[in-house]
Design an enzyme around this catalytic site. Structure first.
Site, PDB file in Angstrom:
ATOM      1  N   GLY A   1       7.453  -0.175  40.238  1.00 58.18           N
ATOM      2  CA  GLY A   1       6.706  -0.994  41.186  1.00 58.18           C
ATOM      3  C   GLY A   1       7.251  -0.885  42.603  1.00 58.18           C
ATOM      4  O   GLY A   1       6.484  -0.832  43.572  1.00 58.18           O
TER       5      GLY A   1
ATOM      6  N   GLN B   1       2.658  -7.913  38.305  1.00 57.30           N
ATOM      7  CA  GLN B   1       2.661  -9.019  37.329  1.00 57.30           C
ATOM      8  C   GLN B   1       1.277  -9.264  36.729  1.00 57.30           C
ATOM      9  O   GLN B   1       1.149 -10.022  35.770  1.00 57.30           O
ATOM     10  CB  GLN B   1       3.181 -10.311  37.972  1.00 57.30           C
ATOM     11  CG  GLN B   1       4.647 -10.284  38.344  1.00 57.30           C
ATOM     12  CD  GLN B   1       5.595 -10.238  37.142  1.00 57.30           C
ATOM     13  OE1 GLN B   1       5.219 -10.521  36.003  1.00 57.30           O
ATOM     14  NE2 GLN B   1       6.835  -9.853  37.388  1.00 57.30           N
TER      15      GLN B   1
ATOM     16  N   SER C   1       3.892  -1.396  37.378  1.00 60.10           N
ATOM     17  CA  SER C   1       5.166  -0.982  36.806  1.00 60.10           C
ATOM     18  C   SER C   1       5.111  -1.115  35.285  1.00 60.10           C
ATOM     19  O   SER C   1       4.632  -2.134  34.774  1.00 60.10           O
ATOM     20  CB  SER C   1       6.272  -1.893  37.360  1.00 60.10           C
ATOM     21  OG  SER C   1       7.493  -1.561  36.789  1.00 60.10           O
TER      22      SER C   1
ATOM     23  N   HIS D   1       7.515  -1.423  32.963  1.00 62.23           N
ATOM     24  CA  HIS D   1       8.450  -2.249  32.175  1.00 62.23           C
ATOM     25  C   HIS D   1       8.048  -3.708  32.073  1.00 62.23           C
ATOM     26  O   HIS D   1       8.670  -4.477  31.359  1.00 62.23           O
ATOM     27  CB  HIS D   1       9.896  -2.096  32.679  1.00 62.23           C
ATOM     28  CG  HIS D   1      10.218  -2.743  33.991  1.00 62.23           C
ATOM     29  ND1 HIS D   1      10.910  -3.919  34.052  1.00 62.23           N
ATOM     30  CD2 HIS D   1       9.987  -2.375  35.265  1.00 62.23           C
ATOM     31  CE1 HIS D   1      11.097  -4.249  35.338  1.00 62.23           C
ATOM     32  NE2 HIS D   1      10.547  -3.313  36.082  1.00 62.23           N
TER      33      HIS D   1
ATOM     34  N   CYS E   1      18.729 -12.648  42.262  1.00 61.69           N
ATOM     35  CA  CYS E   1      20.061 -13.044  41.837  1.00 61.69           C
ATOM     36  C   CYS E   1      20.986 -11.930  42.293  1.00 61.69           C
ATOM     37  O   CYS E   1      20.992 -10.845  41.735  1.00 61.69           O
ATOM     38  CB  CYS E   1      20.070 -13.179  40.327  1.00 61.69           C
ATOM     39  SG  CYS E   1      21.570 -13.888  39.704  1.00 61.69           S
TER      40      CYS E   1
END
Ligand code: PLP
Length: 380
Positions: free
Chosen positions: A71, A179, A199, A201, A325
């Site tokens: 992505g 998404q 994407s 995954h 994160c």
């Protein structure tokens, strides 16, 4: 301890059929699709077939699909590539303040290069207003990039309306559908987009593979230089093993999209019902009606996101703050800041749960009850 993975929006496990297909491909299909001998031709045939299957899943033509490393690269290619190719037509770009960093950081790069970027606000449900897009549009706008669905709160954006608005304008329309693909039925023609990023995954395919749909005729400056692969838009020998895995993931998904979506909507409701039953107060971040089925982002007043995530992890539940994160520390979510302002307490007490392959009702129930216990404990 049974571990429960509720972070499918971050990444998802590979479907067994994907693993099987990739193993088969690894063992048998090592030819280079650019070679003219039989090994190469075999690889080329597989590649062409995969491209066709993947293209038809969004109503596109095979020659409109450019395979990428995922992505991020697809977003970068769309934004940087399209802007470079149309910089003679203007220097203005429109995006939203809740995009993934793959879009936001590419836009910031363009600002450094002297382009003018408008970052549109969103409402409290995380939605961009079509009127705001219209107001921001200028004669020198060359690109509008608005995500299909947000990765932190799941809100679906008014893509078709924006597509219609831009129909008579020179600006290209890109959407990051990372998404949305695999959970919503997407069609590039009804959506009215010129470019769309995906994407693998996120839908039980392998990591490190994705694609950019670029409508026939769209000019894109290449981001890598070398061979003539991907119609001279992305040089380098194709990642056939991953592309085959991606194809398999798309085929599996085609068969169970509706069933999956229905189940995740049920899980979302069940999760919130259990919290209510346990008398845990919470607020939903985003929209229940207009969101992707697999994401639910909840704010728990009186708690703290880091403590929540550590406690959930200790209980075997993998969830997320939904935001970046970096080196173990959680940065405030730019999405929640855009929705509620930088002083809102939701920024420090919100958790994203996301469902996917392997999630069961029992898991959802257990995770909701554990969450309730943790929230009560943290609230003292
Ligand atoms: N765009 C969105 C909306 C995402 O959720 C993600 C991944 O989290 C990406 C882009 C980046 O995709 P990739 O991890 O394949 O580079």
């Amino acid at each position: 301890m049974e571990r429960i993975y509720l972070d499918h929006a971050a990444t998802s496990p590979m479907h067994p059929k994907v693993i099987e297909r990739m193993s088969e491909t690894m063992g048998t299909l090592f030819g280079n699709p650019s070679s003219i001998h039989s090994f190469g031709r075999e690889a080329r045939r597989q590649l062409d077939e995969a491209r066709q299957t993947i293209a038809s899943s969004i109503g596109a033509k095979a020659n409109e699909i450019i395979f990428t490393s995922g992505g991020t690269e697809a977003d970068n290619m769309a934004i940087l590539g399209a802007v470079e190719a149309s910089s003679d037509k203007g220097r203005h770009i429109i995006t939203s303040s809740i995009e993934h960093h793959a879009v936001l950081h590419a836009c910031m790069r363009l600002e450094k290069l002297g382009f003018d970027v408008t970052y549109l606000p969103v409402d409290e449900e995380g939605r961009v207003s079509v009127t705001d897009v219209e107001k921001a549009l200028r004669d020198d706008t060359i690109l509008v990039t608005i995500m299909y669905a947000n990765n932190e709160v799941g809100t679906i954006q008014p893509i078709e309306e924006i597509g219609r608005l831009l129909a008579g304008h020179q600006a290209l329309f890109h959407t990051d559908a990372v998404q949305a693909f695999g959970l919503l039925k997407l069609d590039v023609n009804t959506a009215g987009v010129d470019m769309l990023s995906v994407s693998a995954h996120k839908l039980n395919g392998p990591k490190g593979i994705g694609f950019l749909f670029a409508k026939e005729g769209i000019k894109l400056a290449p981001r890598s230089f070398g061979g003539e692969q991907e119609r001279k838009r992305r040089a380098g020998t194709e990642n056939l093993v991953s592309i085959e895995g991606f194809r398999e993931a798309v085929m599996v998904n085609r068969e169970n999209l509706e069933e999956k979506a229905e189940a995740y909507v049920r899980f979302k409701k069940m999760f919130m019902d259990i919290l209510e039953e346990e008398s845990v107060t919470f607020k939903l971040n985003g929209s229940l009606a207009d969101s992707v089925p697999h994401i639910v982002n909840l704010s728990f007043p009186g708690t703290n996101v880091e403590a929540m995530l550590v406690n959930l992890d200790l209980a075997g539940i993998a969830a997320s703050s939904g935001s970046a994160c970096t080196a173990g520390s959680i940065e405030p979510s730019h999405v929640l800041v855009a929705m509620f302002g930088k002083d809102s307490e939701r920024i420090v007490n919100s958790i994203r749960f996301s469902f996917g392959l392997g999630t069961t009702e029992e898991m959802v129930e257990k995770a909701a009850r554990e969450t309730a216990l943790i929230v009560k404990r943290l609230r003292g």
